[in-house]
Design a protein around this motif. Sequence first.
Motif, PDB file in Angstrom:
ATOM      1  N   UNK A 176       0.819  -1.215   0.000  1.00  0.00           N
ATOM      2  CA  UNK A 176       0.000   0.000   0.000  1.00  0.00           C
ATOM      3  C   UNK A 176       0.852   1.264   0.000  1.00  0.00           C
ATOM      4  N   UNK A 177       2.032   1.206   0.606  1.00  0.00           N
ATOM      5  CA  UNK A 177       2.942   2.354   0.577  1.00  0.00           C
ATOM      6  C   UNK A 177       3.475   2.579  -0.834  1.00  0.00           C
ATOM      7  N   UNK A 178       3.936   1.513  -1.466  1.00  0.00           N
ATOM      8  CA  UNK A 178       4.565   1.646  -2.785  1.00  0.00           C
ATOM      9  C   UNK A 178       3.551   1.966  -3.876  1.00  0.00           C
ATOM     10  N   UNK A 179       2.321   1.510  -3.719  1.00  0.00           N
ATOM     11  CA  UNK A 179       1.357   1.724  -4.809  1.00  0.00           C
ATOM     12  C   UNK A 179       0.963   3.201  -4.927  1.00  0.00           C
ATOM     13  N   UNK A 180       1.290   4.020  -3.939  1.00  0.00           N
ATOM     14  CA  UNK A 180       1.007   5.455  -4.027  1.00  0.00           C
ATOM     15  C   UNK A 180       2.007   6.193  -4.912  1.00  0.00           C
ATOM     16  N   UNK A 181       3.126   5.539  -5.263  1.00  0.00           N
ATOM     17  CA  UNK A 181       4.143   6.201  -6.077  1.00  0.00           C
ATOM     18  C   UNK A 181       3.763   6.175  -7.547  1.00  0.00           C
ATOM     19  N   UNK A 182       3.906   7.310  -8.209  1.00  0.00           N
ATOM     20  CA  UNK A 182       3.608   7.362  -9.644  1.00  0.00           C
ATOM     21  C   UNK A 182       4.851   7.070 -10.491  1.00  0.00           C
ATOM     22  N   UNK A 183       5.945   6.658  -9.846  1.00  0.00           N
ATOM     23  CA  UNK A 183       7.181   6.360 -10.581  1.00  0.00           C
ATOM     24  C   UNK A 183       7.380   4.874 -10.822  1.00  0.00           C
ATOM     25  N   UNK A 184       6.575   4.017 -10.163  1.00  0.00           N
ATOM     26  CA  UNK A 184       6.788   2.583 -10.293  1.00  0.00           C
ATOM     27  C   UNK A 184       5.466   1.850 -10.470  1.00  0.00           C
ATOM     28  N   UNK A 185       5.571   0.656 -11.024  1.00  0.00           N
ATOM     29  CA  UNK A 185       4.474  -0.309 -10.981  1.00  0.00           C
ATOM     30  C   UNK A 185       4.981  -1.546 -10.257  1.00  0.00           C
ATOM     31  N   UNK A 186       4.188  -2.067  -9.334  1.00  0.00           N
ATOM     32  CA  UNK A 186       4.641  -3.168  -8.486  1.00  0.00           C
ATOM     33  C   UNK A 186       4.550  -4.489  -9.253  1.00  0.00           C
ATOM     34  N   UNK A 187       5.656  -5.203  -9.263  1.00  0.00           N
ATOM     35  CA  UNK A 187       5.743  -6.500  -9.949  1.00  0.00           C
ATOM     36  C   UNK A 187       5.313  -7.621  -9.014  1.00  0.00           C
ATOM     37  N   UNK A 188       5.818  -7.604  -7.774  1.00  0.00           N
ATOM     38  CA  UNK A 188       5.399  -8.607  -6.794  1.00  0.00           C
ATOM     39  C   UNK A 188       5.677  -8.103  -5.383  1.00  0.00           C
ATOM     40  N   UNK A 189       4.894  -8.604  -4.452  1.00  0.00           N
ATOM     41  CA  UNK A 189       5.093  -8.302  -3.038  1.00  0.00           C
ATOM     42  C   UNK A 189       4.713  -9.566  -2.283  1.00  0.00           C
ATOM     43  N   UNK A 190       5.666 -10.156  -1.580  1.00  0.00           N
ATOM     44  CA  UNK A 190       5.401 -11.479  -1.001  1.00  0.00           C
ATOM     45  C   UNK A 190       6.300 -11.747   0.198  1.00  0.00           C
TER      46      UNK A 190
END
Length: 235
Positions: A176-190
Amino acid sequence: MVFTKSNKYDFDFVKENMMGPNSMKILEEVSESLKLEKGMRILDLGCGKGLTSIFLAKEYDVTVFATDLWISATDNYERIKSMGLEDKIIPIHAEAHDLPFANEFFDAAICIDAYNFFGAEKDYLTNHFAPLVKKGGQIAVAVPGLKEDFTNGVPAELQPYWVDDINLYSCDWWYNLWKTSDLVTIQECKELNCFEETWKDWLMCDNDFARRDIGMMEAEGGNYFNLVSIIATKL
């Protein structure tokens, strides 16, 4: 998992230079999800005593900028030279909010077992870490985490060991922290599978921090802790 790459390294050397759960084994598992190619420029942020940088340079034939605040560049350079990697690893002494690199300088950026100390800030990824990576490059972080976030404060059995700024959170929290960034798209979180193995190695180390953590892990009893990996692609 079988650590075919990490287990090639002299275990006494690894134990002597660990600063937490075995970072080489953590990186070996994380790297299964990375596209690392010969000649890439890699930022290894929070490299500690350089184990992860050594691993990257030897296993993937990349150029690594081994960046840390707590360990001096000179100390790391001595270790780098002892491994014959002075042409592959550049030691840097820097604070995570004041990194001396150009934007889009790196093909990938990696941070193993350190990002929780500075990267839990709302805008750290967007303002300090992601800008350094080229578009399409990968950003990979692995941190000590929690199976589930504490909702009623730190459990009593862990309070004697707790440090407020260690920032232990769940996979969901980091996502949820990383998804607020407009510089990246999340590949995986596990959750990583190497938790028990990497902690076992750390608790065998002959230093005060590892000895203190023996009591903490006994108190934790397998109920709370994990290792969280989050990998993103730079937009």
